[in-house]
Each structure stands twice: as C-alpha cells, then as structure tokens.
Design an enzyme around this catalytic site. Structure first.
Site, PDB file in Angstrom:
ATOM      1  CG  ASN A 163      -1.705   1.277   0.961  1.00 55.34           C
ATOM      2  OD1 ASN A 163      -2.376   1.675   0.116  1.00 55.34           O
ATOM      3  ND2 ASN A 163      -1.664   1.863   2.848  1.00 55.34           N
ATOM      4  CE1 TYR A 167      -3.138   7.604   4.099  1.00 54.95           C
ATOM      5  CE2 TYR A 167      -1.095   6.826   4.750  1.00 54.95           C
ATOM      6  CZ  TYR A 167      -2.003   6.386   4.775  1.00 54.95           C
ATOM      7  OH  TYR A 167      -2.541   4.937   3.650  1.00 54.95           O
ATOM      8  NE  ARG A 168      -2.629  16.696   9.740  1.00 55.19           N
ATOM      9  CZ  ARG A 168      -4.333  17.160  10.206  1.00 55.19           C
ATOM     10  NH1 ARG A 168      -5.559  16.769   9.275  1.00 55.19           N
ATOM     11  NH2 ARG A 168      -4.244  16.271  11.351  1.00 55.19           N
ATOM     12  CD  GLU A 224      -2.244   2.067  -3.121  1.00 51.35           C
ATOM     13  OE1 GLU A 224      -1.322   3.133  -3.747  1.00 51.35           O
ATOM     14  OE2 GLU A 224      -2.628   1.844  -1.989  1.00 51.35           O
ATOM     15  CG  ASP A 273      -7.995  20.629   6.558  1.00 55.92           C
ATOM     16  OD1 ASP A 273      -8.286  21.224   6.324  1.00 55.92           O
ATOM     17  OD2 ASP A 273      -8.400  19.684   7.101  1.00 55.92           O
TER      18      ASP A 273
END
Length: 474
Positions: A163, A167-168, A224, A273
């Site tokens: 995977n 992400y932050r 992925e 964000d």
C-alpha cells in the site's frame, strides 16, 4: 519519465519552471510562495537555497492538469483508466487467433510489474535517521509543527500487497513522527489489525507516475506498485530497503525507513488542511525511523493545502479523469463526472447519466456511495441528464432550478460515514449524505404526466437569422 528530476527538466524546457535563488525557510516562507504561485496559476517552482537545510532544494506547485498529462505522457488522462480496464472490457476470444491475441495482451500486463534493481540513486547516501534534516513544511502559523505533506507512505499487509498512501506526517524529533492515517484509509486498517511495530517507509519524490498514483484511490487488493506501473505505462524501479523488508522506490530523492508502533498513540495537530480551517487532529500512531537513504543532492517535494484551488484540487481533477472509465465500467449509465475544484474533492460530485427508467438517478447515487475510496466519502451527489455539461455549473444550476422538487428529488442519508476532515459534520467521520436528482422526470416520477416539451427554435428560421447576424455580431 523516470524521476522527479527528469520531470523538472521537462517543465523547465517548456518554460513552466522558475528557479528561486532567494534563501527561504521551509517554515511558512516556502509554503507561502507555493500557495501564491498556485493561486495565480503560475509555474512550478524550484527553491535553490533552503534556510537551515544546506544541500537540499525544494520543488513545489508541480502538478496542474496539463503538467500531469506531461508527467504521464498522455494526451487524455482517461487513457490511464482505459489501460487498467483493457483486459476486462474485451469480448471473449472465440477463434484461435483471437485467443492468441488475448494471451499476448494478458502477458503484456507483466510490463507494468515493478522492476527490482540492486541499488538505485536513492542509495547514494546512507545516513543516520534524522527526520528534522528534511526541509518539511510548517504551512500555516498555528500548525503544530513541521509536516511531511507529500511523503509516499509505504506499507505491506499480511498478504504481501503493498500500500502506498499520502498522509500528513507531523515530525516530533529526529526519529519520531505521527502518521495521520484516517480511519477510512488502507494504512489505518493495517494498523488496527496489527500488533507491535509495522514496517513502513516514507519516500520523497521519485517517479512522477508513482508520486501521483500514491494519492489515487487504488482498489484493494491491487498492489500499488503494479497500479503505478499501469499509470506510468511501464514498471517502476524498486530496490530492497536496508532497514526493512519493504521494496522502496529506487529513484526517490530520499527514503526514511522504520516502523509504525501501533501501541504508541500521540496527539497530532492542529494542521491547516484543505477545508481552509485548522483541523484539530487526534491520537495517531508513531513512526519510528531506523534509516535514512537519499541522493547526494536531494530535492524535497511538498504540497501546501488551504482554501482551494491549490495543487491538491488539480490532483483531484486528475483522479476524476483517470477513474471516469472505471466508473463507467461499474455503472454503465454514467456519461461524465465533475468533482469541482472548490468542492473539496469529496465534498461535491456532479454526475450525468443516460436515464432509461424511474428512480435511476437514486440508483446511481447509491452505487457511487458504495464504491470504495473513490466515491464512498462523497458528501453531496448531484445527478443530471446526459445532455447537461457537468463542467458548466450554470447548466447544472439550471437543471437544479428547473427539474428538482425537493420533497421528491432530495435524498438525505443520516448516520453515514464521511471524510474525517469534513468540518460540516457534527462528529469527525460521521455525519450524513445528500443526493439530488436533477434529471428530467419520467411519467412514473411526475404524477403520470409527460415532462413538458422544451422550447426549440424553428430550424429554418434559426439558420436564416444566423446567416443574417453573422457579420453583425462578429
């Protein structure tokens, strides 16, 4: 294109890259420059002097729709989705020659598999792990700290499926960072079913196709790296990690290897964000670094988010185009899709359909909400007829005004899962959904009556007047 550098060279050759020689800090200054360039629809930027981080350069504002096409080497982004579906959409072979051709096409899928190499540019320098050495951004004044905003976060599940997500990641110190893997993401599912410290790596830069595929809703259990190969049209180069058993991108600018301690939860946030507010964050697991690999003269890539449209909006539009063929394959009546750049990607979706039977618009809403990571978090779905241009919001508004009876055509789904970051929901990740049927109504939906005949000019008169006015209205 094989890596970030080749992409930057291509942008510069086309006059779409500007070099910034002023020394700027990754705390507030470089993020503000990237934001201003994005809002002005300006060029990609390469910052050549990064305060506090000698030897590093920083690239930003790289991806617009046209630049994404350049990075992927396609004229139409839909080609990528069509490439993914090609083995599934062909009719079954009957003759010997058709079977031979089908076998050759299936074998060609092997070209998308990752290519294992012994070394790779990412292994030019092996250093002690130090997350603070990365020129990661503090994008907004009240952010909790510096964040890796576009690191390719690599994990592998028990089945061996890789995977890669974006992400932050809030840097705490040299060896620790908090990973904001939301509950709906594949990494969060892995963490919830694991014990101890889960092998993970954070890659910066690399093959543009891999960079872009990392933020796409790859359907599980598709690996992925394989999906990135489909996006690229060729396999991406990977190499074995030095501190984990993971495969890492061989052409990345830097990779931090380590593990995520699923038992060590710490406060992450606040963070400004893409909803344009400070998200308060929450408790998330801690990444613990073990090794740092990088190129000799590394280039850091990071995004900045805030009120749209910024770079993430155009990445979302790319997802819209790439996955449209997939949506059409799964829901055949779909004609087109618009995820408006001010709709926050998962906030609003406008879809047009070829309508054949009553209730079909509501069927499409339900189908879209059931489609995994691509559409399941979408809060508002508007369905219009096939002849409405979903990218012309005035046409959409006209359909809403002319064809919607709220009592009949508006669907509210209470108690539904939504984006954890959605500020409109009363509880993070749990709220409601709205569907609007803005299609013309069939008799079964319209009290037994036919939909009113729509006005059209007399074609002969229209042509005559068009000819008369041609010179007048020039």
């Amino acid at each position: 294109m094989e890596d970030l550098r080749e992409f930057l060279e291509a942008l510069e050759a086309r006059g779409q890259l500007r070099r910034v020689s002023a020394e700027l800090s990754p705390e507030l200054e470089i993020p503000e420059a990237i934001r201003q360039a994005a809002y002005r629809k300006g060029p990609a930027l390469l910052f050549e002097k990064v305060k506090g981080h000698p030897g590093w350069r920083v690239a930003g504002n790289l991806f617009t729709l046209d630049r994404i096409k350049l990075a992927l080497g396609v004229e139409r982004l839909e080609e990528v989705g069509e490439r993914l579906l090609a083995p599934l959409s062909a009719p079954p072979p009957t003759t010997f020659l058709e079977k031979l051709k089908a076998f050759a096409e299936a074998a060609s899928l092997g070209r998308y598999m990752p290519k294992l190499v012994r070394g790779g540019p990412v292994k030019e320098v092996a250093a002690d792990p130090d997350l603070t050495s990365l020129p990661a951004f503090r994008s907004w004044p009240k952010d909790a700290g510096r964040y890796i905003t576009y690191g390719l976060f690599i994990t592998r599940d028990a089945r061996g499926v890789t995977n890669i997500g974006v992400y932050r990641i809030q840097i705490l110190n040299k060896t620790e960072a908090v990973v904001h893997a939301q509950i709906h993401k594949r990494a969060a599912e892995l963490f919830s079913s694991s014990e101890g410290c889960v092998d993970a790596a954070i890659a910066i830069g690399g093959d543009p196709a891999l960079m872009l595929s990392g933020m796409m809703p790859t359907p599980y259990p598709l690996d992925e790296y394989l999906f990135a190969g489909v996006v690229k049209g060729d396999g991406v180069e990977v190499t074995k990690g030095v501190a984990t058993d993971l495969l890492i991108p061989a052409r990345a600018e830097a990779v931090v290897e380590g593990c995520v301690d699923v038992r060590d939860l710490r406060k992450e946030g606040p963070f400004g964000d893409h909803y344009g507010v400070y998200d308060r964050g929450g408790l998330y697991p801690v990444f613990k670094a073990k090794a740092l690999l990088r190129r000799e003269d590394p280039i850091y890539y990071g995004t900045v988010v805030g009120k749209p449209p910024l770079e993430d909006a155009w990445m979302g539009k790319a997802v819209e185009r790439i996955f449209l063929p997939v949506l059409r394959f799964l829901v055949p009546e779909i004609v087109d899709l618009n995820l408006p750049e001010h709709g926050l990607y998962q906030g609003v979706a406008i879809v047009s359909i070829r309508k054949r039977y009553p209730g079909q618009a509501k069927k499409v809403m339900a189908a879209l909400w059931g489609l995994g990571h691509m559409m399941s978090l979408t809060k508002i779905v508007i369905v219009v007829d096939h002849d409405v241009d979903v990218h012309d919001l005035n046409q959409v508004v006209f359909a809403l005004a002319q064809r919607v009876d709220p009592q009949r055509d508006v669907v509210v789904v209470p108690g539904a899962h939504v984006d954890v970051l959605d500020t409109g929901s009363p509880v993070p990740g749990y709220g409601s959904k709205l569907g609007i049927d803005a299609t013309r109504k069939l008799p079964e939906e319209y009290g037994g009556e036919q939909w009113p005949e729509e006005v059209e000019p007399d074609p002969d008169v229209a042509k005559k007047i068009s000819d008369v006015l041609r010179s007048v209205l020039q």
